[in-house]
Design a protein around this motif. Structure first.
Motif, mmCIF file in Angstrom:
data_model
loop_
_atom_site.group_PDB
_atom_site.id
_atom_site.type_symbol
_atom_site.label_atom_id
_atom_site.label_comp_id
_atom_site.label_asym_id
_atom_site.label_seq_id
_atom_site.Cartn_x
_atom_site.Cartn_y
_atom_site.Cartn_z
ATOM 1 N N TYR A 297 -3.205 15.939 37.400
ATOM 2 C CA TYR A 297 -3.512 17.353 37.561
ATOM 3 C C TYR A 297 -2.809 17.857 38.806
ATOM 4 N N SER A 298 -2.442 19.148 38.794
ATOM 5 C CA SER A 298 -1.686 19.768 39.881
ATOM 6 C C SER A 298 -2.556 20.783 40.599
ATOM 7 N N TYR A 299 -2.246 21.028 41.862
ATOM 8 C CA TYR A 299 -3.019 21.968 42.669
ATOM 9 C C TYR A 299 -2.191 22.341 43.897
ATOM 10 N N TRP A 300 -2.633 23.394 44.582
ATOM 11 C CA TRP A 300 -1.990 23.869 45.799
ATOM 12 C C TRP A 300 -2.791 23.432 47.015
ATOM 13 N N LEU A 301 -2.056 23.085 48.103
ATOM 14 C CA LEU A 301 -2.659 22.741 49.385
ATOM 15 C C LEU A 301 -2.100 23.656 50.459
ATOM 16 N N TYR A 302 -2.972 23.953 51.424
ATOM 17 C CA TYR A 302 -2.575 24.823 52.537
ATOM 18 C C TYR A 302 -2.904 24.109 53.844
ATOM 19 N N ALA A 303 -1.890 24.034 54.729
ATOM 20 C CA ALA A 303 -2.037 23.340 56.020
ATOM 21 C C ALA A 303 -1.925 24.361 57.148
ATOM 22 N N HIS A 304 -2.665 24.079 58.205
ATOM 23 C CA HIS A 304 -2.641 24.943 59.384
ATOM 24 C C HIS A 304 -2.745 24.058 60.621
ATOM 25 N N CYS A 305 -1.778 24.220 61.537
ATOM 26 C CA CYS A 305 -1.754 23.412 62.762
ATOM 27 C C CYS A 305 -1.503 24.318 63.970
ATOM 28 N N GLU A 306 -2.155 23.984 65.060
ATOM 29 C CA GLU A 306 -1.926 24.620 66.356
ATOM 30 C C GLU A 306 -1.425 23.531 67.314
ATOM 31 N N ILE A 307 -0.226 23.759 67.876
ATOM 32 C CA ILE A 307 0.382 22.757 68.749
ATOM 33 C C ILE A 307 0.645 23.370 70.124
ATOM 34 N N VAL A 308 0.687 22.484 71.111
ATOM 35 C CA VAL A 308 0.995 22.888 72.486
ATOM 36 C C VAL A 308 2.124 21.971 73.006
ATOM 37 N N VAL A 309 3.214 22.615 73.494
ATOM 38 C CA VAL A 309 4.371 21.863 74.010
ATOM 39 C C VAL A 309 4.660 22.324 75.433
ATOM 40 N N THR A 310 5.389 21.481 76.126
ATOM 41 C CA THR A 310 5.804 21.841 77.490
ATOM 42 C C THR A 310 7.071 22.703 77.441
ATOM 43 N N GLY A 311 7.478 23.203 78.590
ATOM 44 C CA GLY A 311 8.614 24.111 78.655
ATOM 45 C C GLY A 311 9.949 23.416 78.370
ATOM 46 N N PRO A 312 10.922 24.179 77.839
ATOM 47 C CA PRO A 312 12.259 23.624 77.575
ATOM 48 C C PRO A 312 13.013 23.358 78.897
ATOM 49 N N PRO A 313 14.020 22.531 78.814
ATOM 50 C CA PRO A 313 14.651 21.917 77.631
ATOM 51 C C PRO A 313 14.073 20.568 77.254
ATOM 52 N N THR A 314 13.099 20.081 78.032
ATOM 53 C CA THR A 314 12.527 18.773 77.736
ATOM 54 C C THR A 314 11.063 18.907 77.326
ATOM 55 N N GLY A 315 10.800 19.933 76.540
ATOM 56 C CA GLY A 315 9.409 20.129 76.148
ATOM 57 C C GLY A 315 8.956 19.106 75.104
ATOM 58 N N VAL A 316 7.760 18.579 75.276
ATOM 59 C CA VAL A 316 7.192 17.600 74.348
ATOM 60 C C VAL A 316 5.818 18.092 73.876
ATOM 61 N N LEU A 317 5.375 17.432 72.841
ATOM 62 C CA LEU A 317 4.058 17.796 72.251
ATOM 63 C C LEU A 317 2.950 17.194 73.103
ATOM 64 N N ILE A 318 2.037 18.055 73.563
ATOM 65 C CA ILE A 318 0.933 17.587 74.399
ATOM 66 C C ILE A 318 -0.442 17.913 73.775
ATOM 67 N N GLY A 319 -0.457 18.663 72.698
ATOM 68 C CA GLY A 319 -1.745 18.988 72.062
ATOM 69 C C GLY A 319 -1.543 19.480 70.629
ATOM 70 N N LYS A 320 -2.510 19.167 69.766
ATOM 71 C CA LYS A 320 -2.404 19.578 68.355
ATOM 72 C C LYS A 320 -3.797 19.634 67.724
ATOM 73 N N LYS A 321 -3.857 20.438 66.664
ATOM 74 C CA LYS A 321 -5.083 20.530 65.872
ATOM 75 C C LYS A 321 -4.668 21.003 64.458
ATOM 76 N N CYS A 322 -4.866 20.085 63.476
ATOM 77 C CA CYS A 322 -4.406 20.370 62.100
ATOM 78 C C CYS A 322 -5.549 20.206 61.115
ATOM 79 N N GLU A 323 -5.441 20.966 60.034
ATOM 80 C CA GLU A 323 -6.405 20.845 58.916
ATOM 81 C C GLU A 323 -5.679 21.204 57.614
ATOM 82 N N THR A 324 -6.120 20.544 56.558
ATOM 83 C CA THR A 324 -5.541 20.754 55.233
ATOM 84 C C THR A 324 -6.659 21.045 54.251
ATOM 85 N N LYS A 325 -6.484 22.062 53.457
ATOM 86 C CA LYS A 325 -7.508 22.443 52.478
ATOM 87 C C LYS A 325 -6.837 23.092 51.278
ATOM 88 N N ARG A 326 -7.624 23.172 50.221
ATOM 89 C CA ARG A 326 -7.108 23.812 48.998
ATOM 90 C C ARG A 326 -7.246 25.322 49.100
#
Length: 326
Positions: A297-326
């Motif tokens: 069976y087929s269905y649709w999924l929707y993802a939502h993430c909030e990320i926090v990175v440091t400043g460029p040019p060497t910015g890296v990921l320092i925080g995230k929050k993700c969820e997936t739902k139909r």
């Protein structure tokens, strides 16, 4: 029966006394009409036959016969004639209007040696025209077809529901999960103070938590937002994720000359100076779950993430929050 002559003058009637008549209270004789019987003073004992007495007058033994005085009308019992005494009383019959009897079509009046039923009583083969038995009607084939279709439809619904329940209890399917493993903020600057140019690289992770179900991703697209403003998008080619497996995909997003409001431009400059830039990622996936190779069976999924990175040019990921739902 002999009657003795009265000798006491005190008991003898006087001529001025009226004649007393007594109305009989018993039933009159059947054969003889009732008459008046008078007792005359006999000169000697004379036998008289026993007869029912209705009117008896007492007259003096000597002297002329007194004339009866004029009697006042008194209620007397009407004596029927002798020929009607023995006739029993006839019950009173109420007259009823005769109703016309209608004969069914095709019936003929009885004649010859047959006797018709008396008026008001119909025979066993006659029926009232307004009390006819309902005629049996055959069910149309269309009604049978509709009933069979409804029965088959409900059988399919019940059987299908049972099959789905059994499959669900056996495979226990679950939705896949989307996550951001790592990310880098390579470059970002504002042209003319409100046109954003940025370069962001993300490592997306697609995980299948099922132990008996394989999942196919036929359509995957990710969008990058800053303060509800669309910045960049990326499309990922279809792929499959086996059971209890994770699949990684590199997502490279480039924003070019994206117009921001003066408020959002000043907020971005303040965050880059502070070393914490907030981004938002939205994903839309078209997936198909395979249950043992027989059901899918087929269905649709929707993802939502909030990320926090440091400043460029060497910015890296320092925080995230993700969820997936139909």
């Amino acid at each position: 029966m002999y009657r003795q002559r009265e000798t006491n003058p005190h008991f003898l009637p006087r001529q001025s006394d009226p004649v007393l008549e007594f109305t009989p209270q018993t039933r009159p004789p059947r054969s003889r009409p009732q008459g008046r019987t008078s007792i005359e003073p006999p000169h000697g004992p004379t036998p008289q036959p026993p007869m029912p007495q209705s009117h008896t007058s007492i007259e003096p033994p000597h002297g002329p016969r007194p004339q009866p005085p004029i009697q006042q009308p008194q209620p007397q019992v009407k004596v029927p004639p002798p020929d009607q005494v023995n006739a029993p009383p006839q019950p009173r019959q109420e007259s009823r209007p005769q109703q016309p009897h209608s004969q069914p079509l095709g019936s003929q009046p009885s004649g010859g040696g047959q006797h018709s039923a008396p008026q008001g009583h119909s025979g066993h083969h006659h029926h009232h025209p307004f009390l006819r038995a309902p005629m049996s009607r055959r069910t149309r084939p269309v009604a049978w077809l509709v009933a069979a279709f409804c029965t088959l439809f409900w059988i399919i619904i019940i059987v299908g529901g049972l099959i789905i329940l059994i499959v669900y209890l056996v495979f226990r399917p679950r939705n896949p999960r989307f996550d951001i493993s790592t990310g880098t903020f390579n470059a970002a600057y504002l042209d003319m103070g409100y046109l954003l140019n940025a370069d962001v690289t993300l490592l997306a992770n697609f995980t299948n938590p099922n132990t008996k179900v394989n999942i196919d991703f036929s359509y995957v697209i990710l969008d990058l937002y800053y303060e509800k403003n669309f910045i960049a998008t990326h499309y990922i080619n279809p792929f499959s994720v086996m059971r209890m497996e994770s699949r990684f995909a590199t997502v490279h997003m480039v924003a070019s000359q994206v117009r921001l409001s003066m408020g959002h431009s000043m907020e971005l400059q303040r965050q880059m100076e502070g070393g914490r830039i907030n981004f938002e990622i939205r994903g839309m996936f078209r997936t198909r779950s395979k249950l043992g190779g027989l059901f899918q069976y087929s269905y649709w999924l929707y993802a939502h993430c909030e990320i926090v990175v440091t400043g460029p040019p060497t910015g890296v990921l320092i925080g995230k929050k993700c969820e997936t739902k139909r």
